[in-house]
Design a protein around this motif. Structure first.
Motif, PDB file in Angstrom:
ATOM      1  N   LEU A   1       0.827  -1.207   0.000  1.00  0.00           N
ATOM      2  CA  LEU A   1       0.000   0.000   0.000  1.00  0.00           C
ATOM      3  C   LEU A   1       0.859   1.254   0.000  1.00  0.00           C
ATOM      4  O   LEU A   1       0.534   2.238  -0.670  1.00  0.00           O
ATOM      5  CB  LEU A   1      -0.922  -0.002   1.215  1.00  0.00           C
ATOM      6  CG  LEU A   1      -2.089  -0.983   1.181  1.00  0.00           C
ATOM      7  CD1 LEU A   1      -2.720  -1.102   2.566  1.00  0.00           C
ATOM      8  CD2 LEU A   1      -3.117  -0.558   0.156  1.00  0.00           C
ATOM      9  N   CYS A   2       1.961   1.235   0.750  1.00  0.00           N
ATOM     10  CA  CYS A   2       2.845   2.395   0.778  1.00  0.00           C
ATOM     11  C   CYS A   2       3.446   2.662  -0.592  1.00  0.00           C
ATOM     12  O   CYS A   2       3.508   3.814  -1.042  1.00  0.00           O
ATOM     13  CB  CYS A   2       3.955   2.186   1.808  1.00  0.00           C
ATOM     14  SG  CYS A   2       3.400   2.322   3.512  1.00  0.00           S
ATOM     15  N   SER A   3       3.886   1.607  -1.273  1.00  0.00           N
ATOM     16  CA  SER A   3       4.454   1.782  -2.607  1.00  0.00           C
ATOM     17  C   SER A   3       3.410   2.328  -3.572  1.00  0.00           C
ATOM     18  O   SER A   3       3.680   3.245  -4.351  1.00  0.00           O
ATOM     19  CB  SER A   3       5.010   0.445  -3.114  1.00  0.00           C
ATOM     20  OG  SER A   3       5.625   0.603  -4.378  1.00  0.00           O
ATOM     21  N   ALA A   4       2.186   1.776  -3.506  1.00  0.00           N
ATOM     22  CA  ALA A   4       1.108   2.255  -4.376  1.00  0.00           C
ATOM     23  C   ALA A   4       0.717   3.680  -4.025  1.00  0.00           C
ATOM     24  O   ALA A   4       0.513   4.520  -4.910  1.00  0.00           O
ATOM     25  CB  ALA A   4      -0.099   1.321  -4.261  1.00  0.00           C
ATOM     26  N   GLY A   5       0.605   3.967  -2.725  1.00  0.00           N
ATOM     27  CA  GLY A   5       0.240   5.315  -2.298  1.00  0.00           C
ATOM     28  C   GLY A   5       1.271   6.353  -2.700  1.00  0.00           C
ATOM     29  O   GLY A   5       0.926   7.457  -3.125  1.00  0.00           O
ATOM     30  N   LYS A   6       2.549   6.003  -2.591  1.00  0.00           N
ATOM     31  CA  LYS A   6       3.613   6.920  -3.004  1.00  0.00           C
ATOM     32  C   LYS A   6       3.542   7.193  -4.500  1.00  0.00           C
ATOM     33  O   LYS A   6       3.753   8.326  -4.954  1.00  0.00           O
ATOM     34  CB  LYS A   6       4.978   6.333  -2.651  1.00  0.00           C
ATOM     35  CG  LYS A   6       5.307   6.370  -1.180  1.00  0.00           C
ATOM     36  CD  LYS A   6       6.656   5.693  -0.933  1.00  0.00           C
ATOM     37  CE  LYS A   6       7.004   5.640   0.533  1.00  0.00           C
ATOM     38  NZ  LYS A   6       8.296   4.928   0.760  1.00  0.00           N
ATOM     39  N   ALA A   7       3.259   6.149  -5.292  1.00  0.00           N
ATOM     40  CA  ALA A   7       3.165   6.333  -6.740  1.00  0.00           C
ATOM     41  C   ALA A   7       2.031   7.282  -7.096  1.00  0.00           C
ATOM     42  O   ALA A   7       2.166   8.152  -7.967  1.00  0.00           O
ATOM     43  CB  ALA A   7       2.963   4.983  -7.431  1.00  0.00           C
ATOM     44  N   ILE A   8       0.890   7.145  -6.403  1.00  0.00           N
ATOM     45  CA  ILE A   8      -0.263   7.999  -6.691  1.00  0.00           C
ATOM     46  C   ILE A   8      -0.015   9.434  -6.241  1.00  0.00           C
ATOM     47  O   ILE A   8      -0.176  10.384  -7.017  1.00  0.00           O
ATOM     48  CB  ILE A   8      -1.529   7.433  -6.023  1.00  0.00           C
ATOM     49  CG1 ILE A   8      -1.926   6.100  -6.682  1.00  0.00           C
ATOM     50  CG2 ILE A   8      -2.680   8.434  -6.124  1.00  0.00           C
ATOM     51  CD1 ILE A   8      -3.051   5.377  -5.961  1.00  0.00           C
ATOM     52  N   THR A   9       0.394   9.597  -5.000  1.00  0.00           N
ATOM     53  CA  THR A   9       0.557  10.961  -4.477  1.00  0.00           C
ATOM     54  C   THR A   9       1.769  11.654  -5.088  1.00  0.00           C
ATOM     55  O   THR A   9       1.787  12.881  -5.206  1.00  0.00           O
ATOM     56  CB  THR A   9       0.678  10.945  -2.945  1.00  0.00           C
ATOM     57  OG1 THR A   9       1.751  10.074  -2.545  1.00  0.00           O
ATOM     58  CG2 THR A   9      -0.618  10.453  -2.318  1.00  0.00           C
ATOM     59  N   GLY A  10       2.778  10.877  -5.499  1.00  0.00           N
ATOM     60  CA  GLY A  10       3.927  11.483  -6.175  1.00  0.00           C
ATOM     61  C   GLY A  10       3.587  11.977  -7.559  1.00  0.00           C
ATOM     62  O   GLY A  10       4.084  13.013  -8.007  1.00  0.00           O
ATOM     63  N   SER A  11       2.706  11.253  -8.252  1.00  0.00           N
ATOM     64  CA  SER A  11       2.298  11.637  -9.609  1.00  0.00           C
ATOM     65  C   SER A  11       1.155  12.636  -9.609  1.00  0.00           C
ATOM     66  O   SER A  11       1.012  13.425 -10.539  1.00  0.00           O
ATOM     67  CB  SER A  11       1.874  10.388 -10.393  1.00  0.00           C
ATOM     68  OG  SER A  11       2.926   9.472 -10.507  1.00  0.00           O
ATOM     69  N   ILE A  12       0.310  12.563  -8.549  1.00  0.00           N
ATOM     70  CA  ILE A  12      -0.880  13.424  -8.480  1.00  0.00           C
ATOM     71  C   ILE A  12      -0.896  14.111  -7.122  1.00  0.00           C
ATOM     72  O   ILE A  12      -1.652  13.734  -6.216  1.00  0.00           O
ATOM     73  CB  ILE A  12      -2.174  12.600  -8.667  1.00  0.00           C
ATOM     74  CG1 ILE A  12      -2.005  11.508  -9.719  1.00  0.00           C
ATOM     75  CG2 ILE A  12      -3.350  13.498  -9.039  1.00  0.00           C
ATOM     76  CD1 ILE A  12      -3.099  10.466  -9.705  1.00  0.00           C
ATOM     77  N   PRO A  13      -0.078  15.124  -6.916  1.00  0.00           N
ATOM     78  CA  PRO A  13       0.010  15.765  -5.594  1.00  0.00           C
ATOM     79  C   PRO A  13      -1.311  16.349  -5.095  1.00  0.00           C
ATOM     80  O   PRO A  13      -1.513  16.460  -3.883  1.00  0.00           O
ATOM     81  CB  PRO A  13       1.048  16.876  -5.813  1.00  0.00           C
ATOM     82  CG  PRO A  13       1.829  16.461  -7.009  1.00  0.00           C
ATOM     83  CD  PRO A  13       0.871  15.710  -7.888  1.00  0.00           C
ATOM     84  N   SER A  14      -2.203  16.691  -6.008  1.00  0.00           N
ATOM     85  CA  SER A  14      -3.466  17.308  -5.592  1.00  0.00           C
ATOM     86  C   SER A  14      -4.548  16.276  -5.268  1.00  0.00           C
ATOM     87  O   SER A  14      -5.651  16.647  -4.852  1.00  0.00           O
ATOM     88  CB  SER A  14      -3.984  18.229  -6.702  1.00  0.00           C
ATOM     89  OG  SER A  14      -4.236  17.501  -7.898  1.00  0.00           O
ATOM     90  N   ALA A  15      -4.257  14.997  -5.453  1.00  0.00           N
ATOM     91  CA  ALA A  15      -5.245  13.954  -5.155  1.00  0.00           C
ATOM     92  C   ALA A  15      -5.386  13.776  -3.644  1.00  0.00           C
ATOM     93  O   ALA A  15      -4.458  14.046  -2.877  1.00  0.00           O
ATOM     94  CB  ALA A  15      -4.836  12.646  -5.797  1.00  0.00           C
ATOM     95  N   HIS A  16      -6.568  13.313  -3.238  1.00  0.00           N
ATOM     96  CA  HIS A  16      -6.838  13.019  -1.830  1.00  0.00           C
ATOM     97  C   HIS A  16      -7.064  11.514  -1.718  1.00  0.00           C
ATOM     98  O   HIS A  16      -8.084  10.996  -2.169  1.00  0.00           O
ATOM     99  CB  HIS A  16      -8.067  13.785  -1.344  1.00  0.00           C
ATOM    100  CG  HIS A  16      -7.995  15.259  -1.620  1.00  0.00           C
ATOM    101  ND1 HIS A  16      -7.225  16.119  -0.857  1.00  0.00           N
ATOM    102  CD2 HIS A  16      -8.552  16.025  -2.596  1.00  0.00           C
ATOM    103  CE1 HIS A  16      -7.340  17.348  -1.328  1.00  0.00           C
ATOM    104  NE2 HIS A  16      -8.135  17.311  -2.389  1.00  0.00           N
TER     105      HIS A  16
END
Length: 229
Positions: A204-219
């Motif tokens: 989950l951490c790896s997936a979460g980092k990929a999402i928030t790193g690529s989409i900083p404005s996502a919640h």
């Protein structure tokens, strides 16, 4: 004709519960009502900084997180999840995802969620297994909430199963394995990241980092079907 054949097959080869092996009633699928009711719920969605949130805290920014069923290897939920993942019963994931979402919905856990993103498998592993069970869990949540499922997250390299790995090995095994090819489509969106079981939280951490790193404005919020305790 099709219904007649189905009824005949169910009579000759009656469907049984994956937990107690008793015969299922016509309205039941995979797990009988009694065994389903006895699966222990975590109630983590009602607890601030619950154990799954503690595992993810400081690793990537997220709004909230929960694992719905308490999981250990000797519990009935383990049998069900093993059947879902390894014995070609992906429908279990969709059923349990829908049930969990129906139970969570009144709490407001899905408020402000615009899209559900399941943790993906590398295409080689998925080709071998034939399906990604996490995608089926996400579809079950979508069935209950009406929130669409997106396959926005991609696995860009294969990794070993996490089951027998140490915590440090899990972190190395899941490092930099995900990417978001079209991040602009999800700018500012509320994203629910979905996985099957949270143990250490490394995937989950790896997936979460990929999402928030690529989409900083996502919640980002997190849901797993099972959570170890």
């Amino acid at each position: 004709m099709k219904h007649w054949l189905t009824d005949l097959l169910n009579f000759v080869f009656p469907a049984t519960c994956h937990v107690c092996e008793g015969k299922l009633a016509p309205h039941e699928r995979f797990v009988c009502t009694k065994c389903l009711a006895e699966l222990p719920r975590s109630g983590y969605h009602r607890r601030p900084l619950n154990p799954i949130e503690e595992r993810l805290a400081g690793k990537f920014p997220f709004e909230r997180a929960t694992g719905h069923f308490l999981y250990n290897r000797n519990a009935p939920i383990s049998t069900i999840i093993q059947d879902m993942k390894y014995r070609h019963y992906p429908g279990i994931g969709q059923m349990l995802g829908r049930i969990a979402a129906e139970e969570l919905f009144p709490s407001g856990f899905f408020n402000d969620i615009d899209v559900i993103i399941p943790v993906p498998m590398h295409f080689i592993k998925q080709a071998i297994r034939g399906y990604n069970q996490t995608h089926h869990i996400a579809k079950g949540i979508s069935d209950a909430t009406g929130i669409p499922v997106s396959l926005a997250l991609k696995a860009i390299r294969p990794h070993r199963t996490q089951t027998s790995l140490s915590h440090q090995q899990r972190l190395s095994n899941t490092s930099d394995i995900f990417s978001v090819p079209d991040p602009q489509e999800y700018a500012g969106k509320g994203i629910l990241l979905v996985d099957d079981v949270c143990t250490t939280g490394s995937t989950l951490c790896s997936a979460g980092k990929a999402i928030t790193g690529s989409i900083p404005s996502a919640h980002v919020s997190v849901f797993t079907l099972g959570v170890t305790f």
